[in-house]
Design an enzyme around this catalytic site. Structure first.
Site, PDB file in Angstrom:
ATOM      1  CG  ASP A 478       1.500   2.229   0.761  1.00 44.50           C
ATOM      2  OD1 ASP A 478       2.477   1.455   0.729  1.00 44.50           O
ATOM      3  OD2 ASP A 478       0.310   1.874   0.552  1.00 44.50           O
ATOM      4  CG  ASN A 486      -2.611  -4.930  -8.774  1.00 45.22           C
ATOM      5  OD1 ASN A 486      -2.572  -4.391  -9.874  1.00 45.22           O
ATOM      6  ND2 ASN A 486      -1.624  -4.903  -7.902  1.00 45.22           N
ATOM      7  CG  ASP A 511      12.809  22.249 -12.303  1.00 45.24           C
ATOM      8  OD1 ASP A 511      11.876  21.457 -12.555  1.00 45.24           O
ATOM      9  OD2 ASP A 511      13.182  23.171 -13.055  1.00 45.24           O
ATOM     10  CD  GLU A 521       1.436  -0.454  -2.309  1.00 42.00           C
ATOM     11  OE1 GLU A 521       2.588  -0.714  -1.881  1.00 42.00           O
ATOM     12  OE2 GLU A 521       0.488  -0.117  -1.578  1.00 42.00           O
TER      13      GLU A 521
HETATM   14  N1  LIG Z   1       0.147  -3.609 -10.813  1.00 43.00           N
HETATM   15  C1  LIG Z   1       1.138  -3.562  -9.958  1.00 43.00           C
HETATM   16  N2  LIG Z   1       0.890  -3.856  -8.675  1.00 43.00           N
HETATM   17  C2  LIG Z   1       1.915  -3.814  -7.780  1.00 43.00           C
HETATM   18  C3  LIG Z   1       3.192  -3.458  -8.153  1.00 43.00           C
HETATM   19  N3  LIG Z   1       3.997  -3.494  -7.041  1.00 43.00           N
HETATM   20  C4  LIG Z   1       3.192  -3.844  -6.012  1.00 43.00           C
HETATM   21  N4  LIG Z   1       1.935  -4.041  -6.427  1.00 43.00           N
HETATM   22  C5  LIG Z   1       0.776  -4.455  -5.691  1.00 43.00           C
HETATM   23  O1  LIG Z   1       0.480  -3.567  -4.693  1.00 43.00           O
HETATM   24  C6  LIG Z   1      -0.330  -4.243  -3.726  1.00 43.00           C
HETATM   25  C7  LIG Z   1       0.113  -3.872  -2.349  1.00 43.00           C
HETATM   26  O2  LIG Z   1      -0.788  -4.490  -1.502  1.00 43.00           O
HETATM   27  P1  LIG Z   1      -0.758  -4.290   0.057  1.00 43.00           P
HETATM   28  O3  LIG Z   1       0.665  -4.221   0.521  1.00 43.00           O
HETATM   29  O4  LIG Z   1      -1.611  -5.349   0.618  1.00 43.00           O
HETATM   30  O5  LIG Z   1      -1.350  -2.889   0.307  1.00 43.00           O
HETATM   31  P2  LIG Z   1      -2.636  -2.207  -0.207  1.00 43.00           P
HETATM   32  O6  LIG Z   1      -3.559  -3.118  -0.871  1.00 43.00           O
HETATM   33  O7  LIG Z   1      -2.214  -1.016  -1.010  1.00 43.00           O
HETATM   34  O8  LIG Z   1      -3.251  -1.697   1.137  1.00 43.00           O
HETATM   35  P3  LIG Z   1      -2.725  -0.593   2.089  1.00 43.00           P
HETATM   36  O9  LIG Z   1      -1.353  -0.234   1.703  1.00 43.00           O
HETATM   37  O10 LIG Z   1      -2.750  -1.174   3.430  1.00 43.00           O
HETATM   38  O11 LIG Z   1      -3.638   0.532   1.917  1.00 43.00           O
HETATM   39  C8  LIG Z   1      -0.153  -5.747  -3.999  1.00 43.00           C
HETATM   40  O12 LIG Z   1      -1.286  -6.253  -4.610  1.00 43.00           O
HETATM   41  C9  LIG Z   1       0.980  -5.782  -5.012  1.00 43.00           C
HETATM   42  O13 LIG Z   1       0.854  -6.851  -5.933  1.00 43.00           O
HETATM   43  C10 LIG Z   1       3.431  -3.173  -9.532  1.00 43.00           C
HETATM   44  O14 LIG Z   1       4.527  -2.870  -9.962  1.00 43.00           O
HETATM   45  N5  LIG Z   1       2.373  -3.244 -10.357  1.00 43.00           N
END
Ligand SMILES: Nc1nc2c(ncn2[C@@H]2O[C@H](COP(=O)(O)OP(=O)(O)OP(=O)(O)O)[C@@H](O)[C@H]2O)c(=O)[nH]1
Length: 602
Positions: A478, A486, A511, A521
């Site tokens: 993650d 973002n 592979d 993410e």
């Molecule tokens: N650009 C983009 N952002 C995404 C996508 N899927 C998820 N996200 C973003 O990923 C972010 C996940 O945020 P959080 O779950 O708060 O986690 P984080 O900010 O990574 O923090 P931690 O995981 O706690 O380290 C959110 O802003 C989602 O909008 C995608 O396909 N594209």
């Protein structure tokens, strides 16, 4: 009355001759006529049979010979194997002569449709096709053998089961300069050859007729013309007849009358048609066509070039050994694919071929740098005006292109067109199928596998490992604080970064391992046949690699980020969900512990 002497070429044509017990020759020999007409009589008391009674020219002598044996009123059956005047023109005379009410004219309905024009008043038709193709006589049975189109659509022969005589009408007939009642030796076949070559439309028809005849134990063949074939010659003559090329002159359309060459062409065309009917696969068809063409032309190999629906050019090779190989399409051929029919016909194709003149509007000859000759066949889509494909036939040595070669090539065009069109369609469908499948199993943003695929494939892989041996490791990754990226740089930048991370992950595994975009993410990597140690080591390597990596986006923006990783080694029998859950818990622990770290579940 005379018995025939097989060793004597001449025979007394003035009398009836018994050719088998109570089977008589009662024909007539006309001077200077190689077209001798034989008439035969089966003597059966008042149920006698006269076969192919003859013409107005011959009937008087035939009548005299009949009456040497029986009164003509003893004849009840008059058999006409077909409708030609040399065997039926005497029917009105017979009609006037016969005064028994049960006399009949035995024939096939197709012949009857013509013979009725004699307007016979007393002699009704007795149709073989309405009587199960047989006629029971007091002491024998006549079987009628249908040999359609051997001479005429309704042509048939008569087999006398009692004596084994086949009254064959035009089949087995011949042109004999000197009348000879009995064929002396196999040399008689030469008298038959011109008769059959020109009378029978095709060998298929002839062989069909011979197959029908082969069902009967024939001991003597009594044709209407030529000579009678005695028992020892029956087999050899039939064998030779089976091999005879005939009727092909019809094919020539006045251009070519070489029967042998045309017959080879006919066979070639037949094989092309059969190939197209029975083979579906391009490899098979290309290999068969090559084989068939090699019988008529010195073909080294054939290359096929094809323009697919998506504009892609494809090269396929059929050289007998290697049936198919994608090749670079040579530039000069590339330039031809897609041109219009008018362009091709307007000699432009010739100019494309380094100025070599076109030989024919349907194809052109190409001479390569070292003098090697090849033929280029443009294949236009049946409905279309654009050159969709090209067959490039490489020859082993230069040849003269004559009418025969032109004809062969012309005949090849349509099947080639069909096979290449079919191949193009097949390939487009296959490509679409692959695209659809890939879309269904991959995440559109990153190109990694999706959860749907994971469920299906990984589950199966896990079960396969339940029999013991190395296991599966799940690493859940993650991205840390991704929300900030973002928020600061916008969603498109976040997307681009996710793609770059996916590429990096993909490049860091083996592979057989399976990278999955699990959600937002979050990524899951499944390491096949791995130990906990290997899983731990890879997780740490990945973490360090990502932390050290400078991600450069399209707009030049440089970003860094870290990941947290949770790993778990699958326990034998553990369901996929449970494995993923343990990896997720480990990931949570890694996040809790401050991120940018890898934690492995116990
Ligand atoms: N650009 C983009 N952002 C995404 C996508 N899927 C998820 N996200 C973003 O990923 C972010 C996940 O945020 P959080 O779950 O708060 O986690 P984080 O900010 O990574 O923090 P931690 O995981 O706690 O380290 C959110 O802003 C989602 O909008 C995608 O396909 N594209």
């Amino acid at each position: 009355m005379h018995q025939p002497d097989p060793n004597q070429r001449s025979f007394d044509t003035d009398h009836a001759i018994e050719i088998a017990p109570r089977v008589w020759w009662v024909g007539h020999v006309l001077a200077d006529d190689p077209f001798q007409c034989h008439v035969y009589l089966i003597e059966q008391g008042d149920q006698s049979v006269l076969l192919d009674p003859g013409s107005r020219l011959t009937f008087a002598t035939t009548l005299r010979k009949i009456e040497e044996i029986i009164p003509v009123s003893a004849i009840r059956y008059f058999v006409c194997h077909h409708q030609d005047p040399d065997i039926t023109a005497c029917l009105p005379l017979i009609d006037a002569l016969v005064d028994r009410p049960d006399a009949v004219l035995v024939t096939h309905w197709r012949a009857s449709a013509l013979l009725r024009h004699y307007a016979l008043e007393r002699l009704p038709f007795w149709l073989v096709d309405e009587h199960d193709w047989r006629l029971a006589l007091p002491d024998r049975e006549l079987r009628f053998v249908f040999t359609p189109y051997a001479h005429f659509p309704g042509a048939f022969c008569t087999f006398d089961a009692e004596t084994g005589v086949l009254f064959s009408s035009d089949l087995f007939g011949g042109f004999t300069e000197t009348p000879a009642l009995m064929a002396e030796d196999i040399g008689y076949f030469e008298a038959m050859r011109p008769f059959h070559e020109h009378y029978i439309p095709s060998r298929d028809i002839l062989v069909h007729a011979l197959d029908q005849i082969a069902r009967h134990p024939v001991r003597l063949i009594a044709p209407q013309h030529g000579s009678i074939i005695p028992a020892p010659l029956v087999g050899p003559i039939i064998e030779q007849l089976r091999e005879l090329d005939c009727g092909i002159y019809l094919f020539a359309g006045g251009v070519d009358t070489d029967i042998r060459r045309l017959s080879r062409l006919n066979r070639t065309l037949g094989e092309i048609t059969r190939t197209m009917l029975y083979c579906r696969d391009f490899h098979d068809i290309a290999a068969r066509l090559l084989e068939v063409m090699r019988r008529s032309l010195p073909v080294a190999r054939i290359d096929y070039y094809l323009k697919l629906a998506d504009g892609e050019m494809l090269g396929l090779v059929a050289d007998g050994q290697e049936q198919q190989r994608a090749e670079q399409v040579p530039a000069w051929l590339h330039a031809l694919l897609g041109i219009s029919r008018t362009h091709w016909l307007g000699n432009s194709a010739g100019r494309c071929l380094h100025g070599h003149p076109m030989h024919d509007e349907r194809f052109c000859c190409h001479t390569g740098d070292e003098g090697a000759m090849s033929l280029l066949l443009p294949l236009f889509a049946r409905e279309g005006e654009r050159l969709e494909a090209i067959a490039h036939i490489h020859l082993e040595h230069p040849i003269e292109i004559g009418a025969h070669e032109r004809q062969l090539i012309a005949q090849l065009m349509v099947p080639l067109q069909v096979v290449l069109e079919r191949e193009a369609i097949y390939r487009s469908i296959e490509a679409e199928r692959t695209r659809t499948y890939q879309r269904s199993i991959r995440d559109s943003l990153t190109g990694l596998f999706n959860r749907f695929y994971m469920q299906d494939i990984i589950e199966r892989q896990c079960h396969a490992r339940d029999r013991g041996g190395p296991q599966v490791v799940a690493l859940m990754l993650d991205l840390d604080h991704f929300k900030r990226i973002n928020d600061h740089h916008g969603h498109p930048t976040g997307d681009a970064l996710l793609r770059l991370v996916a590429t990096l992950l993909h490049g860091s595994i083996r592979d057989g391992d399976v990278p999955v975009r699990f959600g937002g993410e979050e990524f899951l990597l499944f390491l096949m046949d791995a130990s906990a140690e290997q899983g731990r080591a890879l997780a740490e390597r990945l973490r360090a690699r990502i932390a050290a990596h400078q991600f450069v986006l399209d707009d030049g923006l440089e970003l860094r980020l870290t990941v947290s990783i949770g790993g778990a080694l699958r326990r034998p029998g553990e369901p996929l969900d449970a494995l993923v859950e343990r990896a997720d818990k480990a990931l949570y622990t890694a996040k809790q512990a401050g991120r940018d770290r890898a934690v492995f579940a116990d």
